[in-house]
Scaffold this motif. Structure first.
Motif, PDB file in Angstrom:
ATOM      1  N   ASN A  30       0.386  -1.388   0.095  1.00 20.27           N
ATOM      2  CA  ASN A  30      -0.021   0.193   0.317  1.00 20.27           C
ATOM      3  C   ASN A  30       0.901   1.430  -0.042  1.00 20.27           C
ATOM      4  O   ASN A  30      -0.092   2.195  -0.373  1.00 20.27           O
ATOM      5  CB  ASN A  30      -1.013   0.052   0.978  1.00 20.27           C
ATOM      6  N   ALA A  31       1.669   0.827  -0.039  1.00 25.89           N
ATOM      7  CA  ALA A  31       3.170   2.308   1.161  1.00 25.89           C
ATOM      8  C   ALA A  31       4.051   2.008  -0.347  1.00 25.89           C
ATOM      9  O   ALA A  31       5.090   0.505   0.289  1.00 25.89           O
ATOM     10  CB  ALA A  31       2.999   2.841   2.060  1.00 25.89           C
ATOM     11  N   LEU A  32       4.965   3.449  -1.083  1.00 25.70           N
ATOM     12  CA  LEU A  32       6.381   2.863  -1.115  1.00 25.70           C
ATOM     13  C   LEU A  32       7.091   4.384  -0.970  1.00 25.70           C
ATOM     14  O   LEU A  32       6.248   4.962  -1.304  1.00 25.70           O
ATOM     15  CB  LEU A  32       6.397   2.446  -2.851  1.00 25.70           C
ATOM     16  N   ALA A  33       7.792   3.876  -0.499  1.00 25.92           N
ATOM     17  CA  ALA A  33       8.634   5.704  -0.083  1.00 25.92           C
ATOM     18  C   ALA A  33      10.230   5.399  -0.311  1.00 25.92           C
ATOM     19  O   ALA A  33      10.744   4.465  -0.205  1.00 25.92           O
ATOM     20  CB  ALA A  33       8.974   5.896   0.821  1.00 25.92           C
ATOM     21  N   PHE A  34      11.262   6.049  -0.808  1.00 20.68           N
ATOM     22  CA  PHE A  34      12.327   5.845  -1.459  1.00 20.68           C
ATOM     23  C   PHE A  34      13.315   7.019  -0.805  1.00 20.68           C
ATOM     24  O   PHE A  34      12.563   7.527  -0.247  1.00 20.68           O
ATOM     25  CB  PHE A  34      13.031   6.799  -3.282  1.00 20.68           C
ATOM     26  N   ASN A  35      14.317   6.792  -0.087  1.00 26.09           N
ATOM     27  CA  ASN A  35      15.279   7.381   0.938  1.00 26.09           C
ATOM     28  C   ASN A  35      15.539   8.452  -0.091  1.00 26.09           C
ATOM     29  O   ASN A  35      16.364   7.882  -1.555  1.00 26.09           O
ATOM     30  CB  ASN A  35      16.166   6.063   1.223  1.00 26.09           C
ATOM     31  N   PRO A  36      15.694   9.423   0.058  1.00 23.98           N
ATOM     32  CA  PRO A  36      16.485  10.736  -0.395  1.00 23.98           C
ATOM     33  C   PRO A  36      17.767  10.424  -1.058  1.00 23.98           C
ATOM     34  O   PRO A  36      18.161  10.389  -1.816  1.00 23.98           O
ATOM     35  CB  PRO A  36      15.967  11.913   0.164  1.00 23.98           C
ATOM     36  N   ASP A  37      17.944   9.432  -0.427  1.00 25.70           N
ATOM     37  CA  ASP A  37      19.957   9.120  -1.252  1.00 25.70           C
ATOM     38  C   ASP A  37      19.998   7.995  -1.439  1.00 25.70           C
ATOM     39  O   ASP A  37      21.041   7.780  -2.540  1.00 25.70           O
ATOM     40  CB  ASP A  37      20.842   9.656   0.422  1.00 25.70           C
ATOM     41  N   GLY A  38      18.528   7.590  -2.554  1.00 22.19           N
ATOM     42  CA  GLY A  38      18.596   5.785  -3.255  1.00 22.19           C
ATOM     43  C   GLY A  38      18.570   5.409  -2.829  1.00 22.19           C
ATOM     44  O   GLY A  38      18.882   4.287  -4.052  1.00 22.19           O
TER      45      GLY A  38
END
Lengths: 286, 326
Positions: free
Chosen positions: B292-300
């Motif tokens: 239901n949810a995905l997020a990438f760390n800003p450092d990739g």
């Protein structure tokens, strides 16, 4: 009659609440007050294997002193370069539901499985497995009078579960390993004998009816199913090597006895987290 | 890689958000309690107690001091990230579905669901630096779309608001006047509810995920459809890597697959696509329920996924991820 000196300055070197409390008088708050009676928390830091032990002492509900040893393996997963602010945040106090977190809480755990970014597979291509000519589903119809089924090693017609010579494998069969081998879920299931869902009633059985009509060395062919995706031919070479001479390619044995031994030993063998199914394979009749 | 499993929520996850520095991960779930974790090892830092309904969304300010959460209890709350204290509560007449801080964190765009006679709406609120100065008045209220608005974010330079929802149309609004500037084309756009929307790191483009089993890449200024990514499952969550040209989709179960073949657990996967070639690179399995949810760390270098199973899975990439080629 003993005088209990509560002032703390007297002859008694014990702390004020030295008299034994009945467990019924202890409630949640009291538990915290008694913490000083417990030995301090010990952390035996990560050693070469990365094993870290934390020894804590607590009072349980009955007022008994309980020693809790938590052994963890510390493993470096990634390098995190933190900015100055991030480093400050690292030392923030816990709040909300996290306030009473102790070492034993299993909220955060490293997965026991290695997870890969699995490349998409074109339907039809599969990892290598030893499959002799022989459509497994076609042969299932020839199962014949298969009455005895052993749940532990999956062999039919040989012994009941309670008499399984591979009883020690029972533990492995219990473990439900969510291993992701091979195929796309949309790939058709027939005849591949691997990674396809075959209902238990239809899984390949042991002896084939009419196998004595086949040629001898083909009769010595052994089919190995339920292999994990990572299994490659050299792995299979090594696995079957001990059982005798084998021909090229698939697991064809020169001697029938060797093939039989391979079947007996390896059927139900736990290999790479899956239970192998090793039985006679009958080539196609034409 | 060895994902870190975080089971802090009793109910399905709804949203994940990293802070700007990438050291904190905020998770929202249907269990009323947004949680913050350290993004390197998954250790829980704290929980924000106060909501009375499922928390659908959250956003964190750039300095990681303020957290804003939107909930089904018809409130949007402002929190102090460090202490967990609730600073302010905006009250609405219907559940809040999406929140987003503007660049500069002075404004927030909030969407509310249709409820009884009320239609869905997009609200813009001013966020005061000092919580005691905070007022509840809206700078702007936009009404118009039919059905739920699942996500609304700020466009480049806060000049526009981009929204998408149940009517499958992506819209761009002027953030000062509230006028509708652009709408996505019905023919080429999504055919079913748009469930998720995620901006690129530089804000120049964004990706939308929809129940029509596709995700689409759009230009933020012109709303031109740039790319389409097809999948076999309805898409519940999308995110983009800030480092490589990858789009990640997470989704639900295709109803027709329910009874066939797979009896394995942990088979719900986050699918990686090449952003430009539109081809699937691979999938990361592990969830026991739809993602239901995905997020990438800003450092990739890491990403996390939240599932219907209540787990957050935090993945730090192996070095060979950065070399992966089609």
């Amino acid at each position: 009659m003993a005088l209990v000196d509560r002032s703390g300055s007297g002859w008694n070197s014990n702390p004020p609440k030295a008299e034994k409390l009945r467990w019924g008088e202890l409630d949640e708050d009291d538990g915290e007050d008694l913490d000083f009676l417990l030995p301090p928390r010990q952390v035996i830091g990560p050693e070469e294997n990365g094993i870290k032990k934390v020894i804590e002492y607590k009072f349980d509900e009955d007022g008994n002193k309980v020693k809790i040893t938590t052994t963890t393996r510390v493993r470096k997963l990634a390098k995190a370069r933190l900015s100055k602010r991030a480093v400050e945040r690292r030392s923030w106090a816990k709040f909300g539901d996290a306030v009473h977190e102790d070492v034993g809480s299993r909220l955060t755990m490293v997965s026991t499985e290695e997870i890969l970014l699995e490349r998409p597979r074109a339907p039809g291509t599969k990892a290598e497995e030893t499959k002799i000519a022989g459509d497994s589903l076609a042969q299932l119809g020839k199962g014949g009078a298969v009455l005895m089924v052993c749940r532990t090693c999956g062999k039919k017609g040989d012994h009941w579960t309670s008499r399984c010579p591979y009883k020690d494998l029972a533990a492995q069969t219990e473990v439900f390993v969510d291993k992701p081998p091979a195929s796309e879920t949309t790939v058709a299931t027939s005849g591949t004998g691997k990674a396809a869902y075959v209902p238990p009633g239809m899984r390949p059985g042991a002896e084939r009816v009419g196998s004595d009509m086949r040629r001898r060395n083909e009769e010595n062919s052994v089919r190995v199913t339920n292999l994990s995706e990572d299994t490659r031919e050299p792995d299979l070479h090594e696995l079957f090597r001990t059982f005798g001479h084998r021909g090229f390619g698939f697991v064809n044995f020169v001697n029938k006895e060797d093939a039989e031994r391979a079947i007996n030993k390896l059927n139900g063998y736990g290999y790479d987290n899956l239970i192998l199914r090793v039985e006679w394979a009958t080539p196609r009749t034409n | 890689m060895r994902p870190i499993l975080m089971k802090g929520h009793e109910r399905p996850l709804t949203f994940l958000k990293y802070n700007r520095d990438g050291d904190l991960l905020f998770s929202c779930a249907k269990d009323h309690t947004p949680t913050v974790w350290f993004a390197d090892n998954g250790e829980r830092l704290g929980t924000y107690r106060g909501h009375n309904g499922a928390v659908w969304t959250c956003d964190v300010s750039r300095d990681s001091m303020r957290l804003i959460t939107g909930s089904a209890d018809q409130t949007v709350k402002l929190w102090n990230v460090e202490t967990g204290a609730q600073l302010y509560s905006f009250n609405f007449d219907s559940p809040a579905r999406s929140v987003d801080f503007s660049v500069g964190d002075k404004l927030a765009v909030i969407t509310t669901d249709p409820f009884m006679e009320l239609t869905s709406a997009i609200h813009v609120k001013r966020i005061a630096r000092d919580p005691s100065q905070q007022t509840a008045e809206s700078v702007l209220v936009i009404k118009g779309p039919q059905g739920r608005i699942n996500r609304a974010i700020w466009g480049p330079l806060n000049r526009t608001i981009i929204s998408a929802g149940e009517d499958a149309i992506v819209r761009i609004w002027d953030s000062e006047t509230g006028k509708l500037l652009k709408e996505s084309d019905k023919e080429t756009g999504h055919k079913k509810t748009v469930t998720s929307l995620s901006k690129a790191a530089d804000g120049s483009h964004f990706v939308t995920g929809s129940l029509d089993k596709s995700a689409k890449l759009w230009d933020s200024r012109t709303l031109t459809l740039i790319k389409t990514y097809l999948t076999e499952r309805p898409v519940n969550a999308v995110t983009m890597s800030p480092l490589l040209d990858h789009v990640v989709l997470g989704g639900g179960q295709d109803a027709s697959h329910v009874t066939t073949t797979d009896h394995r657990a942990g088979k719900f996967e986050a699918k990686f696509y090449d952003k430009i070639l539109q081809e699937e690179i691979g999938g990361v399995k592990g969830h026991f329920g739809p993602i239901n949810a995905l997020a990438f760390n800003p450092d990739g270098k890491s990403f996390s996924s939240g599932g219907e199973d209540g787990y957050v899975r935090l993945h730090h990439f192996d070095p060979d991820y950065f070399n992966v080629k089609i």
